[in-house]
Design a protein around this motif. Structure first.
Motif, PDB file in Angstrom:
ATOM      1  N   ALA A   1       0.836  -1.211   0.000  1.00 57.32           N
ATOM      2  CA  ALA A   1       0.000   0.000   0.000  1.00 57.32           C
ATOM      3  C   ALA A   1       0.869   1.259   0.000  1.00 57.32           C
ATOM      4  CB  ALA A   1      -0.920  -0.010   1.215  1.00 57.32           C
ATOM      5  N   MET A   2       1.938   1.234   0.791  1.00 49.37           N
ATOM      6  CA  MET A   2       2.800   2.409   0.905  1.00 49.37           C
ATOM      7  C   MET A   2       3.603   2.644  -0.372  1.00 49.37           C
ATOM      8  SD  MET A   2       2.556   4.311   3.509  1.00 49.37           S
ATOM      9  CE  MET A   2       1.552   4.255   4.963  1.00 49.37           C
ATOM     10  N   GLN A   3       3.965   1.569  -1.031  1.00 51.17           N
ATOM     11  CA  GLN A   3       4.676   1.721  -2.312  1.00 51.17           C
ATOM     12  C   GLN A   3       3.798   2.440  -3.313  1.00 51.17           C
ATOM     13  OE1 GLN A   3       5.807  -2.337  -2.944  1.00 51.17           O
ATOM     14  NE2 GLN A   3       7.968  -1.944  -2.480  1.00 51.17           N
ATOM     15  N   LYS A   4       2.522   2.068  -3.289  1.00 52.72           N
ATOM     16  CA  LYS A   4       1.573   2.712  -4.207  1.00 52.72           C
ATOM     17  C   LYS A   4       1.393   4.185  -3.821  1.00 52.72           C
ATOM     18  CE  LYS A   4      -2.981   2.147  -6.292  1.00 52.72           C
ATOM     19  NZ  LYS A   4      -3.112   3.584  -6.442  1.00 52.72           N
ATOM     20  N   GLN A   5       1.221   4.405  -2.493  1.00 54.33           N
ATOM     21  CA  GLN A   5       1.058   5.786  -2.006  1.00 54.33           C
ATOM     22  C   GLN A   5       2.277   6.632  -2.367  1.00 54.33           C
ATOM     23  OE1 GLN A   5      -0.431   6.205   2.037  1.00 54.33           O
ATOM     24  NE2 GLN A   5       0.787   8.022   2.346  1.00 54.33           N
ATOM     25  N   TYR A   6       3.456   6.051  -2.236  1.00 53.58           N
ATOM     26  CA  TYR A   6       4.691   6.785  -2.559  1.00 53.58           C
ATOM     27  C   TYR A   6       4.693   7.193  -4.033  1.00 53.58           C
ATOM     28  CZ  TYR A   6       9.605   7.955  -2.975  1.00 53.58           C
ATOM     29  OH  TYR A   6      10.781   8.620  -3.213  1.00 53.58           O
ATOM     30  N   LYS A   7       4.340   6.243  -4.871  1.00 50.56           N
ATOM     31  CA  LYS A   7       4.347   6.495  -6.309  1.00 50.56           C
ATOM     32  C   LYS A   7       3.314   7.582  -6.661  1.00 50.56           C
ATOM     33  CE  LYS A   7       4.112   3.818 -10.589  1.00 50.56           C
ATOM     34  NZ  LYS A   7       2.742   3.991 -11.100  1.00 50.56           N
ATOM     35  N   ASP A   8       2.102   7.411  -6.146  1.00 57.55           N
ATOM     36  CA  ASP A   8       1.030   8.367  -6.450  1.00 57.55           C
ATOM     37  C   ASP A   8       1.351   9.763  -5.931  1.00 57.55           C
ATOM     38  OD1 ASP A   8      -0.257   6.240  -7.493  1.00 57.55           O
ATOM     39  OD2 ASP A   8      -1.790   6.055  -5.926  1.00 57.55           O
ATOM     40  N   TYR A   9       1.774   9.792  -4.658  1.00 53.87           N
ATOM     41  CA  TYR A   9       1.912  11.104  -4.024  1.00 53.87           C
ATOM     42  C   TYR A   9       3.228  11.806  -4.328  1.00 53.87           C
ATOM     43  CZ  TYR A   9      -2.616  11.124  -1.976  1.00 53.87           C
ATOM     44  OH  TYR A   9      -3.974  11.155  -1.828  1.00 53.87           O
ATOM     45  N   SER A  10       4.243  11.059  -4.760  1.00 55.76           N
ATOM     46  CA  SER A  10       5.435  11.797  -5.188  1.00 55.76           C
ATOM     47  C   SER A  10       5.102  12.536  -6.483  1.00 55.76           C
ATOM     48  CB  SER A  10       6.663  10.889  -5.325  1.00 55.76           C
ATOM     49  OG  SER A  10       6.399   9.849  -6.204  1.00 55.76           O
ATOM     50  N   ALA A  11       4.240  11.936  -7.296  1.00 55.21           N
ATOM     51  CA  ALA A  11       3.802  12.615  -8.527  1.00 55.21           C
ATOM     52  C   ALA A  11       2.906  13.805  -8.193  1.00 55.21           C
ATOM     53  CB  ALA A  11       3.073  11.635  -9.427  1.00 55.21           C
ATOM     54  N   LYS A  12       1.969  13.589  -7.271  1.00 54.77           N
ATOM     55  CA  LYS A  12       1.042  14.673  -6.889  1.00 54.77           C
ATOM     56  C   LYS A  12       1.780  15.827  -6.213  1.00 54.77           C
ATOM     57  CE  LYS A  12      -3.174  12.003  -6.484  1.00 54.77           C
ATOM     58  NZ  LYS A  12      -4.202  11.475  -5.608  1.00 54.77           N
ATOM     59  N   PHE A  13       2.740  15.465  -5.373  1.00 58.70           N
ATOM     60  CA  PHE A  13       3.520  16.479  -4.665  1.00 58.70           C
ATOM     61  C   PHE A  13       4.320  17.312  -5.665  1.00 58.70           C
ATOM     62  CE2 PHE A  13       7.417  17.269  -1.832  1.00 58.70           C
ATOM     63  CZ  PHE A  13       6.874  18.420  -1.305  1.00 58.70           C
ATOM     64  N   LYS A  14       4.900  16.627  -6.647  1.00 52.99           N
ATOM     65  CA  LYS A  14       5.675  17.329  -7.677  1.00 52.99           C
ATOM     66  C   LYS A  14       4.747  18.256  -8.481  1.00 52.99           C
ATOM     67  CE  LYS A  14       8.844  16.566 -11.513  1.00 52.99           C
ATOM     68  NZ  LYS A  14       8.124  17.460 -12.435  1.00 52.99           N
ATOM     69  N   GLU A  15       3.566  17.747  -8.789  1.00 55.25           N
ATOM     70  CA  GLU A  15       2.571  18.530  -9.527  1.00 55.25           C
ATOM     71  C   GLU A  15       2.231  19.821  -8.774  1.00 55.25           C
ATOM     72  OE1 GLU A  15      -1.551  16.930 -10.551  1.00 55.25           O
ATOM     73  OE2 GLU A  15      -0.160  15.407 -11.339  1.00 55.25           O
ATOM     74  N   LEU A  16       2.034  19.658  -7.452  1.00 53.36           N
ATOM     75  CA  LEU A  16       1.700  20.819  -6.623  1.00 53.36           C
ATOM     76  C   LEU A  16       2.831  21.843  -6.647  1.00 53.36           C
ATOM     77  CD1 LEU A  16      -0.226  22.118  -4.471  1.00 53.36           C
ATOM     78  CD2 LEU A  16       1.099  20.902  -2.746  1.00 53.36           C
ATOM     79  N   ARG A  17       4.068  21.352  -6.490  1.00 53.61           N
ATOM     80  CA  ARG A  17       5.211  22.275  -6.515  1.00 53.61           C
ATOM     81  C   ARG A  17       5.339  22.946  -7.880  1.00 53.61           C
ATOM     82  NH1 ARG A  17      10.094  18.905  -4.207  1.00 53.61           N
ATOM     83  NH2 ARG A  17       8.969  17.387  -5.449  1.00 53.61           N
ATOM     84  N   ASP A  18       5.149  22.139  -8.914  1.00 58.25           N
ATOM     85  CA  ASP A  18       5.241  22.689 -10.276  1.00 58.25           C
ATOM     86  C   ASP A  18       4.190  23.770 -10.517  1.00 58.25           C
ATOM     87  OD1 ASP A  18       7.325  21.062 -10.743  1.00 58.25           O
ATOM     88  OD2 ASP A  18       6.273  19.625 -12.031  1.00 58.25           O
TER      89      ASP A  18
END
Ligand SMILES: [Zn+2]
Length: 232
Positions: free
Chosen positions: A135-152
């Motif tokens: 579950a955490m691997q999936k969360q990491y993958k999803d949210y590292s993308a979302k976090f980057k999107e937010l910063r971008d």
């Protein structure tokens, strides 16, 4: 160190930057990303601990198996008890030995039960950990993308503010700017504040003697919050 309009302008731009930083820092995207990252960082240690525990359980199992072996051999000697007794062996001695074998078996049985309970608990823990990891691997993958999107999504705005600050910064005494930047890094904000009556924003009062050094727009560091205080 005199206060200047440029310094105050610089700070008000910086406030915009800080607002964005705080928005990003307190976002769900960052929280979930950090949570997954921390889990993954700790996962290796946890996995190592579980491996170590599994080895300990295996050693315990081997030890018990050896004791069962040894006890079985001792019991096997009783197969010829009839003959031994006929040959004049001491029954009382064998009775005592049989009792001690029985005690040994009971103790092995108890330890075996405890070992089974421990193995089951370890297996359950491992299963949970595995599910969590997936579950955490999936969360990491999803949210590292979302976090980057937010910063971008703030990148352009941040760039514009930085450029403006750089421009204003050139008009500020480098020594003062350095002091400001250091305090900002120490998470002091706002760095430069006007004296409010006889108090700093943090509530520390500036006694009359100290207020004198504020004359001519001079900034004095508050002894309590270490902000730069000036008198309007
Ligand atoms: Zn203060």
């Amino acid at each position: 160190m005199p206060v200047s309009n440029e310094l105050l302008e610089y700070q008000s731009e910086d406030a915009k930057l800080r607002k964005i930083e705080q928005e990003i820092a307190s976002s769900e995207e960052r929280k979930k990303y950090m949570q997954a990252r921390k889990f993954m960082e700790a996962a290796r240690d946890k996995l190592e601990a579980q491996d170590k525990h599994a080895l300990e359980l295996k050693a315990l199992r081997d030890q018990l198996a050896a004791r069962v072996d040894e006890t079985t051999k001792a019991i096997a000697e009783y197969a010829e008890l009839d003959e031994m007794l006929e040959g004049g062996a001491d029954l009382a001695f064998y009775k005592k030995n049989a009792q001690s074998l029985l005690d040994r078996l009971r103790s092995i049985k108890g330890e075996l039960n405890r070992l089974i309970t421990e193995i089951n608990a370890a297996a359950e823990e491992y299963k949970k950990f595995k599910e969590q990891t997936i579950a955490m691997q999936k969360q990491y993958k999803d949210y590292s993308a979302k976090f980057k999107e937010l910063r971008d999504s703030h990148a352009e705005e941040v760039k514009a503010i930085n450029e403006k600050m750089e421009k204003i910064g050139k008009k500020i005494d480098p020594k003062i700017l350095e002091v400001y930047t250091t305090k900002r890094k120490e998470k002091i904000f706002p760095v430069v504040v006007p004296l409010n009556g006889e108090f700093c924003v943090c509530g520390r009062d500036f006694p009359l003697a100290q207020r004198g050094s504020l004359a001519g727009g001079n900034m004095v560091e508050c002894e309590n919050c270490r902000r730069l205080v000036y008198k309007v």
